[in-house]
Design a protein around this motif. Structure first.
Motif, PDB file in Angstrom:
ATOM      1  N   PHE A  25       2.169   5.221  -4.701  1.00 51.97           N
ATOM      2  CA  PHE A  25       1.643   3.988  -3.984  1.00 51.97           C
ATOM      3  C   PHE A  25       0.114   4.354  -3.861  1.00 51.97           C
ATOM      4  CE2 PHE A  25       1.202   2.215   0.497  1.00 51.97           C
ATOM      5  CZ  PHE A  25       1.415   0.647  -0.230  1.00 51.97           C
ATOM      6  N   ILE A  26       0.132   5.445  -2.612  1.00 50.69           N
ATOM      7  CA  ILE A  26      -1.995   5.474  -2.295  1.00 50.69           C
ATOM      8  C   ILE A  26      -2.498   5.786  -3.413  1.00 50.69           C
ATOM      9  CG2 ILE A  26      -3.171   7.331  -1.187  1.00 50.69           C
ATOM     10  CD1 ILE A  26      -0.221   8.137   0.056  1.00 50.69           C
ATOM     11  N   ILE A  27      -2.162   6.386  -4.990  1.00 51.23           N
ATOM     12  CA  ILE A  27      -2.991   5.780  -5.467  1.00 51.23           C
ATOM     13  C   ILE A  27      -3.183   4.525  -6.527  1.00 51.23           C
ATOM     14  CG2 ILE A  27      -2.949   6.719  -8.690  1.00 51.23           C
ATOM     15  CD1 ILE A  27      -1.422   8.823  -8.050  1.00 51.23           C
ATOM     16  N   GLU A  28      -2.342   3.840  -6.227  1.00 46.66           N
ATOM     17  CA  GLU A  28      -2.200   2.420  -6.676  1.00 46.66           C
ATOM     18  C   GLU A  28      -2.845   1.833  -5.902  1.00 46.66           C
ATOM     19  OE1 GLU A  28      -1.939   0.857  -9.644  1.00 46.66           O
ATOM     20  OE2 GLU A  28      -1.324   2.569 -10.624  1.00 46.66           O
ATOM     21  N   LEU A  29      -2.187   1.548  -4.976  1.00 49.94           N
ATOM     22  CA  LEU A  29      -3.180   1.662  -3.326  1.00 49.94           C
ATOM     23  C   LEU A  29      -4.725   1.488  -2.879  1.00 49.94           C
ATOM     24  CD1 LEU A  29      -2.841  -0.532  -0.970  1.00 49.94           C
ATOM     25  CD2 LEU A  29      -2.495   0.954   0.641  1.00 49.94           C
ATOM     26  N   PHE A  30      -5.197   2.130  -4.076  1.00 46.67           N
ATOM     27  CA  PHE A  30      -6.829   2.253  -3.728  1.00 46.67           C
ATOM     28  C   PHE A  30      -7.876   2.314  -4.976  1.00 46.67           C
ATOM     29  CE2 PHE A  30      -5.678   5.708  -0.242  1.00 46.67           C
ATOM     30  CZ  PHE A  30      -6.812   4.613   0.671  1.00 46.67           C
ATOM     31  N   GLN A  31      -6.554   2.208  -6.117  1.00 43.13           N
ATOM     32  CA  GLN A  31      -7.492   1.031  -6.933  1.00 43.13           C
ATOM     33  C   GLN A  31      -7.713  -0.351  -6.976  1.00 43.13           C
ATOM     34  OE1 GLN A  31      -4.981   2.888 -10.387  1.00 43.13           O
ATOM     35  NE2 GLN A  31      -6.674   4.844 -10.746  1.00 43.13           N
ATOM     36  N   ILE A  32      -6.994  -0.965  -6.015  1.00 47.24           N
ATOM     37  CA  ILE A  32      -6.856  -2.247  -5.991  1.00 47.24           C
ATOM     38  C   ILE A  32      -8.803  -2.489  -5.320  1.00 47.24           C
ATOM     39  CG2 ILE A  32      -6.433  -4.492  -4.505  1.00 47.24           C
ATOM     40  CD1 ILE A  32      -3.863  -2.888  -5.037  1.00 47.24           C
ATOM     41  N   ASN A  33      -9.480  -3.709  -6.867  1.00 51.39           N
ATOM     42  CA  ASN A  33     -10.154  -3.900  -6.082  1.00 51.39           C
ATOM     43  C   ASN A  33     -10.490  -5.313  -5.943  1.00 51.39           C
ATOM     44  OD1 ASN A  33     -10.580  -4.327  -8.933  1.00 51.39           O
ATOM     45  ND2 ASN A  33     -12.331  -2.817  -8.854  1.00 51.39           N
ATOM     46  N   GLU A  34      -8.978  -6.617  -6.416  1.00 51.68           N
ATOM     47  CA  GLU A  34      -9.176  -8.082  -6.159  1.00 51.68           C
ATOM     48  C   GLU A  34      -7.822  -8.292  -5.959  1.00 51.68           C
ATOM     49  OE1 GLU A  34      -8.757  -8.470 -11.268  1.00 51.68           O
ATOM     50  OE2 GLU A  34     -10.681  -8.093 -10.321  1.00 51.68           O
ATOM     51  N   SER A  35      -7.915 -10.067  -5.616  1.00 52.16           N
ATOM     52  CA  SER A  35      -6.700 -10.109  -5.227  1.00 52.16           C
ATOM     53  C   SER A  35      -5.984 -10.508  -7.030  1.00 52.16           C
ATOM     54  CB  SER A  35      -7.024 -11.441  -4.992  1.00 52.16           C
ATOM     55  OG  SER A  35      -7.217 -11.402  -4.023  1.00 52.16           O
ATOM     56  N   GLY A  36      -4.575 -10.016  -6.707  1.00 55.63           N
ATOM     57  CA  GLY A  36      -3.653  -9.916  -7.739  1.00 55.63           C
ATOM     58  C   GLY A  36      -2.467  -8.945  -7.454  1.00 55.63           C
ATOM     59  N   THR A  37      -0.724  -9.327  -8.261  1.00 56.04           N
ATOM     60  CA  THR A  37       0.050  -8.474  -7.837  1.00 56.04           C
ATOM     61  C   THR A  37      -0.469  -7.378  -9.083  1.00 56.04           C
ATOM     62  OG1 THR A  37       0.854 -10.467  -7.697  1.00 56.04           O
ATOM     63  CG2 THR A  37       1.896  -8.287  -8.082  1.00 56.04           C
ATOM     64  N   VAL A  38       0.560  -5.870  -8.057  1.00 57.69           N
ATOM     65  CA  VAL A  38      -0.011  -4.735  -9.117  1.00 57.69           C
ATOM     66  C   VAL A  38       2.386  -4.627  -8.717  1.00 57.69           C
ATOM     67  CG1 VAL A  38      -0.851  -2.804  -9.862  1.00 57.69           C
ATOM     68  CG2 VAL A  38      -2.425  -4.401  -9.091  1.00 57.69           C
ATOM     69  N   VAL A  39       1.938  -3.643 -10.130  1.00 56.40           N
ATOM     70  CA  VAL A  39       3.263  -3.400  -9.921  1.00 56.40           C
ATOM     71  C   VAL A  39       3.399  -1.723 -10.450  1.00 56.40           C
ATOM     72  CG1 VAL A  39       5.496  -2.909 -10.897  1.00 56.40           C
ATOM     73  CG2 VAL A  39       4.758  -4.994 -11.294  1.00 56.40           C
ATOM     74  N   THR A  40       3.069  -0.905  -9.496  1.00 57.28           N
ATOM     75  CA  THR A  40       3.180   1.442  -9.756  1.00 57.28           C
ATOM     76  C   THR A  40       4.208   1.702 -10.868  1.00 57.28           C
ATOM     77  OG1 THR A  40       5.148   1.488  -8.074  1.00 57.28           O
ATOM     78  CG2 THR A  40       2.322   1.045  -7.544  1.00 57.28           C
ATOM     79  N   PHE A  41       3.801   2.372 -11.005  1.00 58.07           N
ATOM     80  CA  PHE A  41       5.177   3.085 -12.808  1.00 58.07           C
ATOM     81  C   PHE A  41       6.097   3.652 -11.701  1.00 58.07           C
ATOM     82  CE2 PHE A  41       6.338   6.911 -13.713  1.00 58.07           C
ATOM     83  CZ  PHE A  41       6.193   6.478 -15.219  1.00 58.07           C
ATOM     84  N   LEU A  42       6.573   3.421 -10.570  1.00 53.34           N
ATOM     85  CA  LEU A  42       7.673   3.739 -10.154  1.00 53.34           C
ATOM     86  C   LEU A  42       8.539   2.284  -9.426  1.00 53.34           C
ATOM     87  CD1 LEU A  42       7.351   7.308  -8.208  1.00 53.34           C
ATOM     88  CD2 LEU A  42       8.095   6.810 -10.452  1.00 53.34           C
ATOM     89  N   GLY A  43       7.934   1.370  -9.586  1.00 51.12           N
ATOM     90  CA  GLY A  43       8.130  -0.042  -8.875  1.00 51.12           C
ATOM     91  C   GLY A  43       7.720  -0.245  -7.925  1.00 51.12           C
TER      92      GLY A  43
END
Length: 88
Positions: A25-43
């Motif tokens: 979660f932390i890795i994906e959260l800090f890679q977000i730089n624009e609006s949208g939806t992201v699903v991490t590797f673990l769901g």
């Protein structure tokens, strides 16, 4: 003996899964730089809406999180069985 191993591997697997979930979660959260939806590797589903005045983030889960949880528990149980048999 197997009930003890099952209980131990369930607890250890749950803690391991929570730790992996937090890191993912932390890795994906800090890679977000624009609006949208992201699903991490673990769901974990992260929905972000950015404007010039605010940043809104919503968090949800997908069915994939259950799949990876079960896999983690199975791996921990298998590892516990291997360790217990090599100790004998």
């Amino acid at each position: 003996m197997n009930k003890e191993i099952l209980k131990k591997s369930f607890v250890n697997g749950s803690f391991l899964f929570i730790a992996l979930l937090i890191v993912d979660f932390i890795i994906e959260l800090f890679q977000i730089n624009e609006s949208g939806t992201v699903v991490t590797f673990l769901g974990i589903k992260i929905i972000t809406h950015m404007t010039s005045k605010e940043l809104t983030t919503s968090i949800g889960i997908t069915i994939g999180i259950l799949f990876w949880y079960v896999i983690t528990i199975i791996i921990c149980y298998g590892g516990s069985l291997i360790v217990s048999r090599t100790k004998k």
